[in-house]
Design an enzyme around this catalytic site. Structure first.
Site, short mmCIF file in Angstrom:
data_model
loop_
_atom_site.label_atom_id
_atom_site.label_comp_id
_atom_site.label_asym_id
_atom_site.label_seq_id
_atom_site.Cartn_x
_atom_site.Cartn_y
_atom_site.Cartn_z
CE LYS A 286 -3.83 -2.47 1.91
NZ LYS A 286 -4.43 -3.10 3.15
CD GLN B 214 -3.39 -4.84 6.25
OE1 GLN B 214 -3.25 -3.86 5.65
NE2 GLN B 214 -4.14 -5.86 5.90
CG ASP C 38 -10.08 -0.77 4.18
OD1 ASP C 38 -9.91 -0.90 2.96
OD2 ASP C 38 -9.34 -1.06 5.11
#
Ligand code: NAP
Length: 280
Positions: free
Chosen positions: A52, A96, A119
């Site tokens: 990322k 994460q 997200d």
């Protein structure tokens, strides 16, 4: 023989678009930033976070990594999220997953400002997706839709079968297909006679997590087959949920693993971060 939908190529286009838009924002004095929080030393999570960061660099998005120790407490993590929610340099916040077991994942995700929730896991964003009025879409299902569009496949009126009903893939995937007027059936581990259902699919999306779960006898001739799965085979190689060689003999379009949905998930995260910057 199926036409292969090349996720790497489509993802590269999305990244190029994001890069151009970031440049435009920069020219107007606006910087774009993504904060990535990783707790503990899960090797797979470390790989994802490094990827990322690399992706952000490629398109001119600043990435800020917060690597916390395995024994981080809930209140320490919530304090960090609060700080990032108020940080003007941070447009997107990503935690994460999975988190170490002492941490309450639900409370952590709910603490993220919905406008920075790149997200799209916050209940506000999940609800918005349900009613079709959203700013962010979860990266993997949005990436799948992008692949379908790239091949000029019209979802309207098609029977779409999604295998899997997780909150991050299966459920939102089904809604996105429904929003585009597909007739959607969702299968899961309690579904009976699953191949009778998958054989009816014009568009079949596999998000199960089992190597070679979808075999050729489960697929209708000419179906579009999208493989979300990311599994390791006996040789430790990345593979999907679909028995690629035999299914590609029957399908009209197919996505490979690697090089299909995976690169799209990463590209859509960048697009969501850009969207967050625009909203803010
Ligand atoms: P998950 O949370 O484990 O969900 C798996 C789903 O598959 C569940 O709904 C489960 O049903 C269903 N399932 C399991 N065994 C089944 C069976 N025998 N028959 C029918 N359905 C069955 O996994 P996920 O997070 O959705 O991810 C699914 C796969 O996609 C994994 O391989 C994951 O690594 C991959 N993935 C890839 C990307 C990417 O970027 N390419 C992103 C995210 C995930 P129940 O609900 O009944 O248990």
């Amino acid at each position: 023989m199926a036409i292969v939908i090349n996720g790497k190529e489509v993802a590269a286009k999305v990244k190029e678009e994001v890069k151009e838009e970031v440049k435009l924002l920069n020219a107007n004095g606006i910087e774009v930033g993504l904060a990535v929080i990783i707790v503990g030393d899960n090797p797979a999570s470390r790989v994802y976070v490094n990827n990322k960061k690399k992706d952000c660099e490629e398109v001119g998005i600043h990435s800020y990594e917060y690597a916390l120790s395995d024994d981080t407490t809930q209140s320490e993590l919530l304090d960090l999220i609060k700080k990032l929610n108020n940080d003007k340099n941070v447009n997107g916040i990503l935690v994460q997953l999975p988190l170490p077991k002492q941490l309450d994942e639900k409370e952590v995700l709910n603490a993220i400002d919905p406008n920075k929730d790149v997200d799209a896991f916050h209940p506000v964003n999940v609800g918005k997706i349900m009613i079709g009025d959203y700013s962010f879409l979860p990266c993997t299902p949005a990436g799948v839709m992008e692949l379908i569009h790239s091949a000029n496949i019209d979802v309207s009126g098609k029977h779409c079968v999604v295998i899997g009903r997780s909150n991050i893939v299966g459920k939102p995937m089904s809604l996105l297909l429904l929003h585009e007027h597909g007739t959607v059936t969702i299968c899961h581990s309690r579904t009976k006679n699953i191949s009778e259902i998958t054989k009816q699919a014009d568009i079949l999306v596999a998000a199960v997590g089992i190597e070679k779960f979808v075999t050729a006898d489960m697929v209708k001739d000419g179906a579009v087959v999208i493989d979300v799965g990311m599994n390791k085979n006996a040789e430790g190689k990345l593979c999907g949920d679909v028995d690629y060689l035999s299914v590609s003999e029957k399908a009209s379009y197919i996505t490979p693993v690697p090089g299909g949905v995976g690169p799209m998930t990463r590209a859509i995260l960048l697009r969501n971060t850009l969207t967050a910057a625009k909203i803010q």
